[in-house]
Design an enzyme around this catalytic site. Structure first.
Site, PDB file in Angstrom:
ATOM      1  N   THR A 141      -2.205   3.465   4.002  1.00  0.00           N
ATOM      2  CA  THR A 141      -1.444   4.402   4.005  1.00  0.00           C
ATOM      3  C   THR A 141      -0.609   4.704   5.339  1.00  0.00           C
ATOM      4  OG1 THR A 141      -3.105   5.785   2.563  1.00  0.00           O
ATOM      5  CG2 THR A 141      -1.740   7.320   4.095  1.00  0.00           C
TER       6      THR A 141
ATOM      7  N   ARG B  66      -6.766   8.771 -10.563  1.00  0.00           N
ATOM      8  CA  ARG B  66      -7.347   9.001  -9.266  1.00  0.00           C
ATOM      9  C   ARG B  66      -6.390   9.559  -8.277  1.00  0.00           C
ATOM     10  NH1 ARG B  66      -6.922   7.182  -3.881  1.00  0.00           N
ATOM     11  NH2 ARG B  66      -9.018   7.267  -2.929  1.00  0.00           N
TER      12      ARG B  66
ATOM     13  N   THR C 111       1.719   7.064   0.123  1.00  0.00           N
ATOM     14  CA  THR C 111       0.541   5.760   0.021  1.00  0.00           C
ATOM     15  C   THR C 111       0.510   5.491  -1.505  1.00  0.00           C
ATOM     16  OG1 THR C 111      -1.951   5.232   0.171  1.00  0.00           O
ATOM     17  CG2 THR C 111      -1.311   7.439  -0.658  1.00  0.00           C
TER      18      THR C 111
ATOM     19  N   THR D 213      -6.277   7.582   7.256  1.00  0.00           N
ATOM     20  CA  THR D 213      -5.894   6.483   6.158  1.00  0.00           C
ATOM     21  C   THR D 213      -7.330   6.072   6.153  1.00  0.00           C
ATOM     22  OG1 THR D 213      -5.224   4.261   5.990  1.00  0.00           O
ATOM     23  CG2 THR D 213      -5.711   5.001   8.211  1.00  0.00           C
ATOM     24  N   GLY D 214      -7.653   5.441   4.929  1.00  0.00           N
ATOM     25  CA  GLY D 214      -8.723   4.670   4.547  1.00  0.00           C
ATOM     26  C   GLY D 214      -9.324   5.498   3.273  1.00  0.00           C
TER      27      GLY D 214
ATOM     28  N   SER E  81       0.670  -1.235   0.126  1.00  0.00           N
ATOM     29  CA  SER E  81      -0.219   0.044  -0.001  1.00  0.00           C
ATOM     30  C   SER E  81       0.865   1.131  -0.095  1.00  0.00           C
ATOM     31  CB  SER E  81      -1.009   0.023   1.107  1.00  0.00           C
ATOM     32  OG  SER E  81      -0.178  -0.214   2.262  1.00  0.00           O
TER      33      SER E  81
HETATM   34  N1  ASP Z   1      -6.409   7.128   1.878  1.00  0.00           N
HETATM   35  C1  ASP Z   1      -5.739   6.589   0.929  1.00  0.00           C
HETATM   36  C2  ASP Z   1      -6.386   7.045  -0.496  1.00  0.00           C
HETATM   37  O1  ASP Z   1      -7.387   7.155  -0.574  1.00  0.00           O
HETATM   38  C3  ASP Z   1      -5.757   4.902   0.672  1.00  0.00           C
HETATM   39  C4  ASP Z   1      -5.753   4.295   2.321  1.00  0.00           C
HETATM   40  O2  ASP Z   1      -5.285   4.724   3.308  1.00  0.00           O
HETATM   41  O3  ASP Z   1      -6.221   3.080   2.313  1.00  0.00           O
HETATM   42  O4  ASP Z   1      -5.492   7.112  -1.325  1.00  0.00           O
END
Ligand code: ASP
Length: 331
Positions: A190, A218, A208, A241-242, A88
């Site tokens: 991330t 994107r 990330t 994160t997320g 990731s």
């Molecule tokens: N926040 C990150 C993104 O949307 C991805 C992640 O943390 O899973 O690119």
């Protein structure tokens, strides 16, 4: 080493949350559902999203020698970026739906300066390129080919970032090509990192490969100031994160810092920011967002929508990963 301790200004309501959350059974070296503010506030300290003890260790080594929070952040993030097994961040990151690994990162210093790269390809250490953008250019964000060319001009060596492991995972995904955010993908996403150095100054960084199998082009929250990261050296810092789309729509990290400015603890501010996302999304069960925050006193907080989020803190010579409290107790 200069250290100071502060009395926590945790409110009665958040003490209630802490008491409810403090079930500390150990699993895989992580403590369960711990409120981060139970750690005695002190600095230097580093706090990071996910179980990244090697990264926090590298950051701590800088802080412990009296180094700047900004250097600690860069060194800490680089450890995970160089880890080809992690899918990731950095090399080995899962690609977009076309099979291209594209990286996002940003860094912010105590002066409120910020640098970021978005959609960077072929360069393993976007956090360091982001720092160069901040320090060596008149701009704050470079994207795509321009970011890559700038990195090469600064001495970064281009390399193929798609590992066999990630290529195989992508090839398997192309059989269905179904795009769906995955909650807590491989329990590690991330890397967002916040630090306070021995002078009491803050810095933060975020790195990330973004959501796995995202559309080409994107960009998520991670490289966007105020969303994936915000640092205000007078108040505190936060990172996310997320599912980046939801963090972007609520400008989550800036929101947390502003809530701390209004008097909330880091824990309360993280909970409020998650609450705003949950309120706006009937489908919150389908995606994960996690925040971490620190204030100027060295109090920390963390909260996520779902179970499974992990935070690592290095403070008081103790490098520890644990699960913070979370919103959705229904599953
Ligand atoms: N926040 C990150 C993104 O949307 C991805 C992640 O943390 O899973 O690119």
């Amino acid at each position: 080493m200069k250290r100071r301790k502060f009395i926590q200004n945790t409110s009665i309501s958040s003490l209630g949350i802490m008491a409810g959350a403090a079930s500390l059974s150990c699993k895989d070296g992580e403590k369960e559902n711990q409120s981060v503010t139970e750690v005695t506030p002190t600095w230097p300290l580093v706090v990071a999203t996910w179980n990244v003890k090697e990264s926090t260790q590298a950051a701590w080594e800088v802080l412990n020698k009296g180094g700047a929070a900004l250097d600690a952040i860069e060194q800490g993030c680089r450890v995970e970026e160089a880890n080809a097994d992690g899918q990731s961040v950095g090399i080995g990151g899962l690609p977009d739906r076309d099979g291209n690994v594209t990286l996002d990162a940003c860094i912010m210093n105590k002066e409120g300066n910020y640098g970021a790269v978005v959609y960077l390809q072929n360069i393993k250490h976007p956090i360091s390129v982001a720092r160069k953008v901040m320090e060596e250019t008149p701009h704050v964000i470079l994207a795509g080919k321009g970011a890559e060319q700038f990195a090469i001009s600064q001495g970064f060596i281009p390399e193929d970032l798609l590992t066999e492991k990630s290529k195989k995972a992508w090839e398997a995904w192309t059989k269905t090509s179904e795009y769906k955010p995955i909650i807590n993908i491989e329990n590690h996403d991330t890397i967002g990192m916040l630090a306070i150095d021995q002078n009491g100054d803050l810095a933060g960084g975020c790195t990330t490969s973004g959501l796995a199998y995202k559309m080409a082009g994107r960009v998520g929250d991670s490289p966007i100031i105020g969303s994936g990261l915000f640092v205000d050296n007078e108040i505190g810092a936060a990172t996310a994160t997320g599912l980046g789309e939801e963090v972007l729509k609520t400008v989550g990290s800036f929101l947390i810092v502003e809530l701390m400015r209004q008097g909330m603890t880091p824990q309360q501010a993280c909970e409020e920011a998650i609450g705003r996302i949950v309120q706006k999304n009937e489908n919150f069960e389908d995606f994960q967002v996690g925040y971490i925050a620190v204030n100027k006193k060295g109090e920390t907080g963390a909260y996520s929508i779902h179970d499974g989020f992990v935070v690592t803190t290095y403070v008081n010579d103790n490098n520890e990963s644990f699960k913070p409290d979370y919103f959705n107790k229904s599953t």
